[in-house]
Design a protein around this motif. Structure first.
Motif, short mmCIF file in Angstrom:
data_model
loop_
_atom_site.label_atom_id
_atom_site.label_comp_id
_atom_site.label_asym_id
_atom_site.label_seq_id
_atom_site.Cartn_x
_atom_site.Cartn_y
_atom_site.Cartn_z
N CYS A 104 0.84 -1.21 0.00
CA CYS A 104 0.00 0.00 0.00
C CYS A 104 0.87 1.25 0.00
CB CYS A 104 -0.92 0.03 1.22
SG CYS A 104 -2.20 -1.22 1.22
N TYR A 105 1.89 1.25 0.82
CA TYR A 105 2.81 2.39 0.93
C TYR A 105 3.47 2.67 -0.42
CZ TYR A 105 6.72 5.17 2.75
OH TYR A 105 7.64 6.17 3.00
N ILE A 106 3.94 1.62 -1.09
CA ILE A 106 4.61 1.79 -2.39
C ILE A 106 3.66 2.42 -3.40
CG2 ILE A 106 5.45 0.50 -4.42
CD1 ILE A 106 6.81 -1.44 -2.40
N HIS A 107 2.48 1.83 -3.56
CA HIS A 107 1.56 2.31 -4.59
C HIS A 107 1.03 3.71 -4.27
CE1 HIS A 107 1.84 -1.20 -7.06
NE2 HIS A 107 1.71 -1.94 -5.98
N HIS A 108 0.84 3.99 -2.98
CA HIS A 108 0.43 5.34 -2.59
C HIS A 108 1.52 6.34 -2.94
CE1 HIS A 108 -1.64 8.46 -0.38
NE2 HIS A 108 -0.49 8.74 0.22
N SER A 109 2.77 5.99 -2.63
CA SER A 109 3.88 6.92 -2.89
C SER A 109 4.11 7.13 -4.39
CB SER A 109 5.16 6.44 -2.22
OG SER A 109 5.63 5.25 -2.82
N GLU A 112 -0.33 5.72 -7.36
CA GLU A 112 -1.21 4.68 -7.90
C GLU A 112 -2.26 4.36 -6.83
OE1 GLU A 112 1.62 1.59 -8.76
OE2 GLU A 112 2.46 2.70 -10.45
N HIS A 113 -3.15 5.32 -6.62
CA HIS A 113 -4.09 5.25 -5.50
C HIS A 113 -5.12 4.13 -5.64
CE1 HIS A 113 -2.13 8.72 -3.90
NE2 HIS A 113 -2.34 9.38 -5.03
N ASP A 114 -5.55 3.81 -6.86
CA ASP A 114 -6.50 2.71 -7.05
C ASP A 114 -5.87 1.38 -6.66
OD1 ASP A 114 -8.45 4.46 -7.89
OD2 ASP A 114 -8.11 4.07 -10.04
N VAL A 115 -4.61 1.18 -7.03
CA VAL A 115 -3.91 -0.06 -6.67
C VAL A 115 -3.70 -0.10 -5.17
CG1 VAL A 115 -1.81 -1.42 -7.01
CG2 VAL A 115 -2.79 -0.15 -8.94
N ALA A 116 -3.31 1.03 -4.59
CA ALA A 116 -3.11 1.09 -3.14
C ALA A 116 -4.42 0.77 -2.42
CB ALA A 116 -2.61 2.47 -2.73
N VAL A 120 -5.44 -2.02 0.34
CA VAL A 120 -6.04 -1.65 1.63
C VAL A 120 -7.20 -2.60 1.92
CG1 VAL A 120 -7.41 0.11 2.82
CG2 VAL A 120 -5.31 0.76 1.65
N TYR A 121 -7.99 -2.92 0.90
CA TYR A 121 -9.10 -3.87 1.09
C TYR A 121 -8.57 -5.26 1.47
CZ TYR A 121 -12.16 -0.34 -1.01
OH TYR A 121 -12.85 0.81 -1.28
N ASP A 122 -7.44 -5.67 0.86
CA ASP A 122 -6.82 -6.94 1.25
C ASP A 122 -6.37 -6.90 2.71
OD1 ASP A 122 -7.16 -7.92 -1.33
OD2 ASP A 122 -5.09 -7.52 -1.94
N LEU A 123 -5.80 -5.77 3.09
CA LEU A 123 -5.35 -5.59 4.47
C LEU A 123 -6.54 -5.64 5.42
CD1 LEU A 123 -2.89 -4.99 6.27
CD2 LEU A 123 -3.20 -2.58 5.75
N GLU A 124 -7.62 -4.98 5.05
CA GLU A 124 -8.83 -4.99 5.86
C GLU A 124 -9.38 -6.40 6.01
OE1 GLU A 124 -12.91 -2.41 6.06
OE2 GLU A 124 -12.28 -3.12 4.09
#
Length: 163
Positions: A104-109, A112-116, A120-124
C-alpha cells in the motif's frame, strides 16, 4: 484537513528457530517448511529492495525498484503456508500485514491510488480474518484492545469544543 502520514514497516522478519529443527518427525525441508523459508526470504528481499529504492532520488529507476519490491512482497504473501503447524500464526500474520502495508505504501507513494486502495481492502480482509480467528480461540479481550487502539488512532482530532 490534516495530512495523515503512511508508515512503512521496516523490520526484517527473522527465521523462527523452530523451523530449522526437526520436531515430531517433521522434516524441516519438506512438509511446507521450504515455503516458510522462501516466504521469509522473499519478504526480507522485498524490504531490502524497498529500502534501497527509498534512498534513490525520484526517477524511473526508483519507480522500477519500487514495483520490484511490490512484486516480491506479493510473492511472499502467496507463499505463506496455510498449515499453521509449518509457520506459526504469529509469523504468517506479521508477514501478511507488514507486506500488505508496504505494498500500500509503495503504490500510494507512486500515486497509484487505485492499486493502493485494492491492497487496503486486502489488508482490511486480513484484519477481519484475524478478528474472527481471535474470537474462535478465546482471545476476544486482546482483540478488543487492539481494535480500540486502532480506532483511537483513526479518530480525527477535535477542532473545537461544543459550546
Amino acid at each position: 484537513q490534516e495530512h495523515v502520514a503512511i508508515t512503512m514497516f521496516t523490520n526484517p522478519i527473522k527465521i523462527d528457530p523452530s523451523l530449522s529443527t526437526s520436531t515430531h518427525g517433521i522434516n524441516p525441508i519438506s512438509d511446507g517448511h521450504s515455503n516458510a523459508y522462501a516466504c521469509i526470504i522473499l519478504y526480507n528481499r522485498a524490504l531490502a529492495t524497498h529500502l534501497e529504492a527509498m534512498e534513490i532520488p525520484p526517477s524511473t529507476y526508483q519507480e522500477s525498484k519500487l514495483h520490484s519490491a511490490s512484486k516480491l512482497y506479493e510473492m511472499a504473501i502467496d507463499l505463506i503456508p496455510e498449515n499453521t503447524e509449518v509457520m506459526n500464526l504469529r509469523f504468517s500474520t506479521i508477514i501478511t500485514l507488514a507486506a500488505l502495508n508496504n505494498v500500500c505504501y509503495i503504490h500510494h507513494s507512486l500515486g497509484e491510488h487505485d492499486v493502493a486502495l485494492h491492497h487496503v481492502y486486502d489488508l482490511e480482509a486480513s484484519l477481519e480474518w484475524l478478528r474472527d480467528y481471535v474470537g474462535t480461540v478465546g482471545l476476544q479481550n486482546m482483540w478488543r484492545k487492539v481494535y480500540f487502539n486502532t480506532m483511537v488512532l483513526l479518530k480525527p482530532p477535535i477542532a473545537a469544543s461544543v459550546a
